[in-house]
Write a protein that holds these residues in place. Sequence first.
Motif, PDB file in Angstrom:
ATOM      1  N   MET A 101       0.847  -1.189   0.000  1.00  0.00           N
ATOM      2  CA  MET A 101       0.000   0.000   0.000  1.00  0.00           C
ATOM      3  C   MET A 101       0.881   1.237   0.000  1.00  0.00           C
ATOM      4  O   MET A 101       1.627   1.484   0.962  1.00  0.00           O
ATOM      5  CB  MET A 101      -0.918  -0.006   1.227  1.00  0.00           C
ATOM      6  CG  MET A 101      -1.803   1.230   1.344  1.00  0.00           C
ATOM      7  SD  MET A 101      -2.908   1.486  -0.080  1.00  0.00           S
ATOM      8  CE  MET A 101      -3.924   0.028   0.020  1.00  0.00           C
ATOM      9  N   GLN A 117     -12.583  -0.838   3.642  1.00  0.00           N
ATOM     10  CA  GLN A 117     -11.928   0.084   2.713  1.00  0.00           C
ATOM     11  C   GLN A 117     -10.517  -0.378   2.389  1.00  0.00           C
ATOM     12  O   GLN A 117     -10.090  -0.328   1.227  1.00  0.00           O
ATOM     13  CB  GLN A 117     -11.892   1.496   3.299  1.00  0.00           C
ATOM     14  CG  GLN A 117     -11.279   2.508   2.331  1.00  0.00           C
ATOM     15  CD  GLN A 117     -11.328   3.932   2.856  1.00  0.00           C
ATOM     16  OE1 GLN A 117     -11.801   4.180   3.951  1.00  0.00           O
ATOM     17  NE2 GLN A 117     -10.831   4.867   2.071  1.00  0.00           N
ATOM     18  N   LYS A 167     -10.651  -3.220  -0.128  1.00  0.00           N
ATOM     19  CA  LYS A 167     -10.949  -2.758  -1.488  1.00  0.00           C
ATOM     20  C   LYS A 167      -9.744  -2.056  -2.109  1.00  0.00           C
ATOM     21  O   LYS A 167      -9.453  -2.242  -3.295  1.00  0.00           O
ATOM     22  CB  LYS A 167     -12.147  -1.808  -1.460  1.00  0.00           C
ATOM     23  CG  LYS A 167     -13.466  -2.481  -1.116  1.00  0.00           C
ATOM     24  CD  LYS A 167     -14.594  -1.464  -1.036  1.00  0.00           C
ATOM     25  CE  LYS A 167     -15.909  -2.117  -0.652  1.00  0.00           C
ATOM     26  NZ  LYS A 167     -16.994  -1.112  -0.512  1.00  0.00           N
ATOM     27  N   ALA A 168      -9.050  -1.252  -1.311  1.00  0.00           N
ATOM     28  CA  ALA A 168      -7.878  -0.525  -1.822  1.00  0.00           C
ATOM     29  C   ALA A 168      -6.770  -1.501  -2.210  1.00  0.00           C
ATOM     30  O   ALA A 168      -6.127  -1.333  -3.256  1.00  0.00           O
ATOM     31  CB  ALA A 168      -7.383   0.460  -0.767  1.00  0.00           C
ATOM     32  N   TRP A 180      -7.734  -3.233  -5.448  1.00  0.00           N
ATOM     33  CA  TRP A 180      -7.565  -2.338  -6.604  1.00  0.00           C
ATOM     34  C   TRP A 180      -6.098  -2.239  -6.994  1.00  0.00           C
ATOM     35  O   TRP A 180      -5.752  -2.290  -8.174  1.00  0.00           O
ATOM     36  CB  TRP A 180      -8.117  -0.954  -6.270  1.00  0.00           C
ATOM     37  CG  TRP A 180      -7.969   0.026  -7.394  1.00  0.00           C
ATOM     38  CD1 TRP A 180      -8.725   0.118  -8.531  1.00  0.00           C
ATOM     39  CD2 TRP A 180      -6.956   1.040  -7.510  1.00  0.00           C
ATOM     40  NE1 TRP A 180      -8.256   1.139  -9.335  1.00  0.00           N
ATOM     41  CE2 TRP A 180      -7.189   1.714  -8.738  1.00  0.00           C
ATOM     42  CE3 TRP A 180      -5.900   1.448  -6.696  1.00  0.00           C
ATOM     43  CZ2 TRP A 180      -6.387   2.776  -9.155  1.00  0.00           C
ATOM     44  CZ3 TRP A 180      -5.106   2.506  -7.119  1.00  0.00           C
ATOM     45  CH2 TRP A 180      -5.347   3.158  -8.325  1.00  0.00           C
ATOM     46  N   ARG A 181      -5.221  -2.121  -6.020  1.00  0.00           N
ATOM     47  CA  ARG A 181      -3.795  -2.019  -6.314  1.00  0.00           C
ATOM     48  C   ARG A 181      -3.272  -3.326  -6.900  1.00  0.00           C
ATOM     49  O   ARG A 181      -2.398  -3.320  -7.774  1.00  0.00           O
ATOM     50  CB  ARG A 181      -3.021  -1.667  -5.036  1.00  0.00           C
ATOM     51  CG  ARG A 181      -3.350  -0.297  -4.492  1.00  0.00           C
ATOM     52  CD  ARG A 181      -2.434   0.080  -3.335  1.00  0.00           C
ATOM     53  NE  ARG A 181      -1.086   0.383  -3.804  1.00  0.00           N
ATOM     54  CZ  ARG A 181      -0.706   1.561  -4.268  1.00  0.00           C
ATOM     55  NH1 ARG A 181      -1.568   2.558  -4.356  1.00  0.00           N
ATOM     56  NH2 ARG A 181       0.547   1.754  -4.654  1.00  0.00           N
ATOM     57  N   THR A 236     -11.547   5.772  -2.163  1.00  0.00           N
ATOM     58  CA  THR A 236     -11.324   4.440  -1.611  1.00  0.00           C
ATOM     59  C   THR A 236      -9.850   4.130  -1.421  1.00  0.00           C
ATOM     60  O   THR A 236      -9.446   3.596  -0.381  1.00  0.00           O
ATOM     61  CB  THR A 236     -11.947   3.368  -2.538  1.00  0.00           C
ATOM     62  OG1 THR A 236     -13.349   3.621  -2.673  1.00  0.00           O
ATOM     63  CG2 THR A 236     -11.739   1.973  -1.985  1.00  0.00           C
ATOM     64  N   SER A 237      -9.030   4.470  -2.401  1.00  0.00           N
ATOM     65  CA  SER A 237      -7.643   3.994  -2.422  1.00  0.00           C
ATOM     66  C   SER A 237      -6.597   4.996  -1.940  1.00  0.00           C
ATOM     67  O   SER A 237      -5.442   4.617  -1.753  1.00  0.00           O
ATOM     68  CB  SER A 237      -7.286   3.565  -3.857  1.00  0.00           C
ATOM     69  OG  SER A 237      -8.168   2.555  -4.304  1.00  0.00           O
ATOM     70  N   TYR A 238      -6.971   6.253  -1.721  1.00  0.00           N
ATOM     71  CA  TYR A 238      -5.994   7.257  -1.271  1.00  0.00           C
ATOM     72  C   TYR A 238      -6.551   8.081  -0.106  1.00  0.00           C
ATOM     73  O   TYR A 238      -6.529   9.310  -0.153  1.00  0.00           O
ATOM     74  CB  TYR A 238      -5.609   8.174  -2.424  1.00  0.00           C
ATOM     75  CG  TYR A 238      -4.926   7.476  -3.571  1.00  0.00           C
ATOM     76  CD1 TYR A 238      -3.570   7.157  -3.521  1.00  0.00           C
ATOM     77  CD2 TYR A 238      -5.643   7.107  -4.709  1.00  0.00           C
ATOM     78  CE1 TYR A 238      -2.943   6.508  -4.575  1.00  0.00           C
ATOM     79  CE2 TYR A 238      -5.023   6.450  -5.773  1.00  0.00           C
ATOM     80  CZ  TYR A 238      -3.671   6.168  -5.697  1.00  0.00           C
ATOM     81  OH  TYR A 238      -3.060   5.510  -6.743  1.00  0.00           O
TER      82      TYR A 238
END
Length: 405
Positions: free
Chosen positions: A91, A125, A128-129, A132-133, A256-258
């Motif tokens: 991450m 969250q 999900k992040a 996605w990565r 979601t990712s940042y």
Amino acid sequence: MSDPVEQTEKREGTAEEKPTETPIAPDTNPTQEQVEEPKNDVAATAPVQPEAPKTEEPKVEKPAYLTKTPALGEFFDRLPSILTTVGHNEMWGVSLKDYNDVPTVNVLIKFLRANEGNVKAAEDQLSKALKWRKDVNPQALAESGKYSAAKYGGLGYLTTYEENGRPLVFTWNIYGAVKDANATFANADEFVQWRAALMELAVQDLKMKDATEVIDYDGEDPYQMIQVHDYLNVKFMRMDPAVRTATKKVIDVFATSYPELLREKYFVNVPAIMGWMFSAMKLFLSRNTTRKFHPISNGANLAREFPPALVEKLPKVYGGKGPELKENARIVPLTEEPVAAKEETPKEPVQESPKEAAKEEPVQEAAKEEAAKEPVQEETPKAEPAKEGSTKDSAKEEPAKDGAQ
């Protein structure tokens, strides 16, 4: 008077009787029973000695940041399950480990803060992040991905300054530089990837993986950046569905990712018609994030938001005294390949034979003569008989299409 001989015999008899009363001499061989007797005594007393303290492990005291924020400790308890389920542990360049690893602690604090201390929401969250990565690999997009210069040239920049000995990272999105809105936003997934690539470059400059101190859950966070969105001379005010779709997707992915990577976000040269976009953002982002949004109608006033030392470095167009973005900012790798597919070489017109051309000419001439005979009918203007209220209705529909990212 006693007889001396008698006295002598008595003394000798006494000496003879002493050995019978004396214990066994030291050089006398002991019996087997005497040898084993001490062992039996030791065996009998052994169980009495306590052995539990030898097997007890010393209690490990948890770090202060876990005792101070119990929700963080609970989040770490769930981390192994999250990493196993998703099958990915990277991450923002940090390999997630345990609560003894400072960069890992900072990552989890950000996700927990973004969800206002709700561990279950933070767990969802983070899952999900990570997924996605794993699917997109944004680090690779930032390092080796190449995007069309015709689509994204001049749209995104990255500058990193210094503030109190730490990097102060800016990302700049110049949407007024969009040459063809349809070409830039038509492929929403590609646009998100380009935008994520720029974000990843900024995250790298934050140096989160090199952190040596845990951020205060309720205090300042040095691992955040500043974003500037410039809408000067935006040409696509009547937003088509492609722009809306790309905008919504970027907001969704970034929320979601940042999380908690934003210090402040400035929207400069903002048209009043863009109010819909700020309303949309509030639906996807936390209150802690939206309070950092600052619309500024005149971009030249941006420098006023920062201390004098930083004003010296900001671009002149934003009220600073530093070089323009094109001169010293970094960008995502771009390629000069054309946006559209290569046009096919036009085929040479088929040469008609003289006979075919002669046949066609009389037909065309006859059609022209026939058209000349018919009276020209004037087209009745459609605007005149417009029904009452139609102008109002059309005016109501216009704002729904206006706006830009």
